[in-house]
Design a protein around this motif. Sequence first.
Motif, PDB file in Angstrom:
ATOM      1  N   THR A   1       0.837  -1.192   0.000  1.00  0.00           N
ATOM      2  CA  THR A   1       0.000   0.000   0.000  1.00  0.00           C
ATOM      3  C   THR A   1       0.873   1.242   0.000  1.00  0.00           C
ATOM      4  OG1 THR A   1      -1.744  -1.159   1.192  1.00  0.00           O
ATOM      5  CG2 THR A   1      -1.834   1.236   1.205  1.00  0.00           C
ATOM      6  N   ILE A   2       0.545   2.173  -0.900  1.00  0.00           N
ATOM      7  CA  ILE A   2       1.262   3.448  -1.028  1.00  0.00           C
ATOM      8  C   ILE A   2       0.235   4.549  -0.889  1.00  0.00           C
ATOM      9  CG2 ILE A   2       2.680   4.865  -2.560  1.00  0.00           C
ATOM     10  CD1 ILE A   2       3.115   1.895  -3.956  1.00  0.00           C
ATOM     11  N   ARG A   3       0.515   5.534  -0.035  1.00  0.00           N
ATOM     12  CA  ARG A   3      -0.447   6.618   0.194  1.00  0.00           C
ATOM     13  C   ARG A   3       0.270   7.959   0.123  1.00  0.00           C
ATOM     14  NH1 ARG A   3      -4.575   6.192   5.081  1.00  0.00           N
ATOM     15  NH2 ARG A   3      -5.822   5.178   3.503  1.00  0.00           N
ATOM     16  N   VAL A   4      -0.355   8.899  -0.596  1.00  0.00           N
ATOM     17  CA  VAL A   4       0.171  10.255  -0.703  1.00  0.00           C
ATOM     18  C   VAL A   4      -0.955  11.261  -0.521  1.00  0.00           C
ATOM     19  CG1 VAL A   4       2.040   9.595  -2.286  1.00  0.00           C
ATOM     20  CG2 VAL A   4      -0.111  10.436  -3.221  1.00  0.00           C
ATOM     21  N   VAL A   5      -0.576  12.496  -0.218  1.00  0.00           N
ATOM     22  CA  VAL A   5      -1.518  13.607  -0.220  1.00  0.00           C
ATOM     23  C   VAL A   5      -1.158  14.463  -1.432  1.00  0.00           C
ATOM     24  CG1 VAL A   5      -2.354  15.668   0.969  1.00  0.00           C
ATOM     25  CG2 VAL A   5      -1.798  13.611   2.280  1.00  0.00           C
ATOM     26  N   ALA A   6      -2.089  14.549  -2.371  1.00  0.00           N
ATOM     27  CA  ALA A   6      -1.894  15.319  -3.594  1.00  0.00           C
ATOM     28  C   ALA A   6      -2.756  16.574  -3.547  1.00  0.00           C
ATOM     29  CB  ALA A   6      -2.265  14.465  -4.805  1.00  0.00           C
ATOM     30  N   SER A   7      -2.506  17.473  -4.479  1.00  0.00           N
ATOM     31  CA  SER A   7      -3.299  18.696  -4.585  1.00  0.00           C
ATOM     32  C   SER A   7      -4.393  18.500  -5.622  1.00  0.00           C
ATOM     33  CB  SER A   7      -2.417  19.868  -5.011  1.00  0.00           C
ATOM     34  OG  SER A   7      -1.435  20.111  -4.039  1.00  0.00           O
ATOM     35  N   GLY A   8      -5.573  19.010  -5.327  1.00  0.00           N
ATOM     36  CA  GLY A   8      -6.687  18.907  -6.254  1.00  0.00           C
ATOM     37  C   GLY A   8      -7.581  20.114  -6.126  1.00  0.00           C
ATOM     38  N   GLY A   9      -8.663  20.102  -6.852  1.00  0.00           N
ATOM     39  CA  GLY A   9      -9.629  21.188  -6.770  1.00  0.00           C
ATOM     40  C   GLY A   9      -9.126  22.471  -7.400  1.00  0.00           C
ATOM     41  N   ALA A  10      -9.888  23.542  -7.205  1.00  0.00           N
ATOM     42  CA  ALA A  10      -9.566  24.845  -7.782  1.00  0.00           C
ATOM     43  C   ALA A  10      -8.239  25.358  -7.234  1.00  0.00           C
ATOM     44  CB  ALA A  10     -10.679  25.834  -7.486  1.00  0.00           C
ATOM     45  N   GLY A  11      -7.316  25.633  -8.117  1.00  0.00           N
ATOM     46  CA  GLY A  11      -6.022  26.162  -7.721  1.00  0.00           C
ATOM     47  C   GLY A  11      -5.157  25.171  -6.963  1.00  0.00           C
ATOM     48  N   GLY A  12      -5.539  23.912  -6.944  1.00  0.00           N
ATOM     49  CA  GLY A  12      -4.755  22.904  -6.227  1.00  0.00           C
ATOM     50  C   GLY A  12      -4.786  23.074  -4.727  1.00  0.00           C
ATOM     51  N   LEU A  13      -5.828  23.760  -4.208  1.00  0.00           N
ATOM     52  CA  LEU A  13      -5.885  24.051  -2.779  1.00  0.00           C
ATOM     53  C   LEU A  13      -6.675  23.031  -1.965  1.00  0.00           C
ATOM     54  CD1 LEU A  13      -6.357  27.918  -2.930  1.00  0.00           C
ATOM     55  CD2 LEU A  13      -4.290  26.639  -2.368  1.00  0.00           C
ATOM     56  N   ASN A  14      -7.199  22.003  -2.624  1.00  0.00           N
ATOM     57  CA  ASN A  14      -7.957  20.991  -1.900  1.00  0.00           C
ATOM     58  C   ASN A  14      -7.091  19.737  -1.777  1.00  0.00           C
ATOM     59  OD1 ASN A  14      -9.951  19.541  -0.667  1.00  0.00           O
ATOM     60  ND2 ASN A  14     -11.360  19.562  -2.388  1.00  0.00           N
ATOM     61  N   PRO A  15      -6.693  19.357  -0.566  1.00  0.00           N
ATOM     62  CA  PRO A  15      -5.885  18.150  -0.419  1.00  0.00           C
ATOM     63  C   PRO A  15      -6.691  16.904  -0.767  1.00  0.00           C
ATOM     64  CG  PRO A  15      -6.432  19.073   1.732  1.00  0.00           C
ATOM     65  CD  PRO A  15      -6.952  20.025   0.708  1.00  0.00           C
ATOM     66  N   VAL A  16      -6.017  15.963  -1.423  1.00  0.00           N
ATOM     67  CA  VAL A  16      -6.639  14.705  -1.827  1.00  0.00           C
ATOM     68  C   VAL A  16      -5.755  13.567  -1.305  1.00  0.00           C
ATOM     69  CG1 VAL A  16      -7.435  13.294  -3.766  1.00  0.00           C
ATOM     70  CG2 VAL A  16      -7.497  15.795  -3.938  1.00  0.00           C
ATOM     71  N   VAL A  17      -6.342  12.651  -0.546  1.00  0.00           N
ATOM     72  CA  VAL A  17      -5.614  11.481  -0.079  1.00  0.00           C
ATOM     73  C   VAL A  17      -5.753  10.402  -1.146  1.00  0.00           C
ATOM     74  CG1 VAL A  17      -5.451   9.662   1.666  1.00  0.00           C
ATOM     75  CG2 VAL A  17      -5.950  12.013   2.355  1.00  0.00           C
ATOM     76  N   VAL A  18      -4.611   9.977  -1.678  1.00  0.00           N
ATOM     77  CA  VAL A  18      -4.584   8.959  -2.729  1.00  0.00           C
ATOM     78  C   VAL A  18      -3.933   7.708  -2.154  1.00  0.00           C
ATOM     79  CG1 VAL A  18      -3.768   8.371  -5.040  1.00  0.00           C
ATOM     80  CG2 VAL A  18      -4.375  10.745  -4.499  1.00  0.00           C
ATOM     81  N   THR A  19      -4.661   6.598  -2.242  1.00  0.00           N
ATOM     82  CA  THR A  19      -4.156   5.318  -1.760  1.00  0.00           C
ATOM     83  C   THR A  19      -4.110   4.352  -2.934  1.00  0.00           C
ATOM     84  OG1 THR A  19      -5.221   5.715   0.377  1.00  0.00           O
ATOM     85  CG2 THR A  19      -4.500   3.454  -0.087  1.00  0.00           C
ATOM     86  N   ALA A  20      -2.953   3.744  -3.136  1.00  0.00           N
ATOM     87  CA  ALA A  20      -2.805   2.730  -4.175  1.00  0.00           C
ATOM     88  C   ALA A  20      -2.385   1.435  -3.490  1.00  0.00           C
ATOM     89  CB  ALA A  20      -1.764   3.141  -5.203  1.00  0.00           C
ATOM     90  N   ARG A  21      -3.155   0.413  -3.755  1.00  0.00           N
ATOM     91  CA  ARG A  21      -2.829  -0.903  -3.215  1.00  0.00           C
ATOM     92  C   ARG A  21      -2.458  -1.790  -4.391  1.00  0.00           C
ATOM     93  NH1 ARG A  21      -6.787  -4.819   0.281  1.00  0.00           N
ATOM     94  NH2 ARG A  21      -5.191  -6.334   0.808  1.00  0.00           N
ATOM     95  N   VAL A  22      -1.230  -2.308  -4.371  1.00  0.00           N
ATOM     96  CA  VAL A  22      -0.738  -3.167  -5.441  1.00  0.00           C
ATOM     97  C   VAL A  22      -0.809  -4.606  -4.948  1.00  0.00           C
ATOM     98  CG1 VAL A  22       1.174  -3.662  -7.003  1.00  0.00           C
ATOM     99  CG2 VAL A  22       0.833  -1.326  -6.160  1.00  0.00           C
ATOM    100  N   LEU A  23      -1.477  -5.449  -5.734  1.00  0.00           N
ATOM    101  CA  LEU A  23      -1.661  -6.853  -5.383  1.00  0.00           C
ATOM    102  C   LEU A  23      -1.016  -7.745  -6.439  1.00  0.00           C
ATOM    103  CD1 LEU A  23      -5.447  -6.502  -4.624  1.00  0.00           C
ATOM    104  CD2 LEU A  23      -3.660  -6.761  -2.920  1.00  0.00           C
ATOM    105  N   LYS A  24      -0.345  -8.775  -6.002  1.00  0.00           N
ATOM    106  CA  LYS A  24       0.241  -9.735  -6.929  1.00  0.00           C
ATOM    107  C   LYS A  24      -0.864 -10.658  -7.437  1.00  0.00           C
ATOM    108  CE  LYS A  24       3.845 -13.212  -7.282  1.00  0.00           C
ATOM    109  NZ  LYS A  24       4.970 -13.849  -6.572  1.00  0.00           N
ATOM    110  N   VAL A  25      -1.020 -10.726  -8.761  1.00  0.00           N
ATOM    111  CA  VAL A  25      -2.014 -11.614  -9.363  1.00  0.00           C
ATOM    112  C   VAL A  25      -1.344 -12.949  -9.691  1.00  0.00           C
ATOM    113  CG1 VAL A  25      -3.546 -11.961 -11.336  1.00  0.00           C
ATOM    114  CG2 VAL A  25      -3.380  -9.716 -10.257  1.00  0.00           C
TER     115      VAL A  25
END
Length: 148
Positions: A79-103
């Motif tokens: 699991t990898i998690r970051v806080v990115a910028s989003g919304g108008a002017g990039g002023l809205n924080p967005v929590v992005v979680t990526a879960r990588v699974l071995k198939v």
Amino acid sequence: MDQSEDQILADELAALGAVGGGSGRLVRVVAKLMRKDVHEIDLLVPLPFDDAVERVSDVLGRAGRAVETAPIGSGEDETIRVVASGGAGGLNPVVVTARVLKVDEDSSEIWLRAAAKEGLIRQRAGEKTAVRLAAQLSKATGADRAGG
């Protein structure tokens, strides 16, 4: 310690409020009451697990600031998690979680989730960020979209 999306978003919004001269504590309380815009996308990646984790880490590392997550430790799930910028002017924080699974030996799956708080004006920052990062991940990994 693994923080919840809501706690991370409230803390990020409080920090923005404090920088703007407001009361970070009040903003944190209000942020916890706001609705959340969440969007999830699944990607099938034609890469071995370790390569997929490395490329997802690279893409998300460029998109935002890493947030500590609890290690799962199975060797087939990261699991990898970051806080990115989003919304108008990039002023809205967005929590992005990526879960990588071995198939299997030659493929992996990425479960991507982006969440942002919504104010009175609906910006869909979570959805827009998930779609943008899914496109970047697809380009970096050769992934096919499985759903979302």
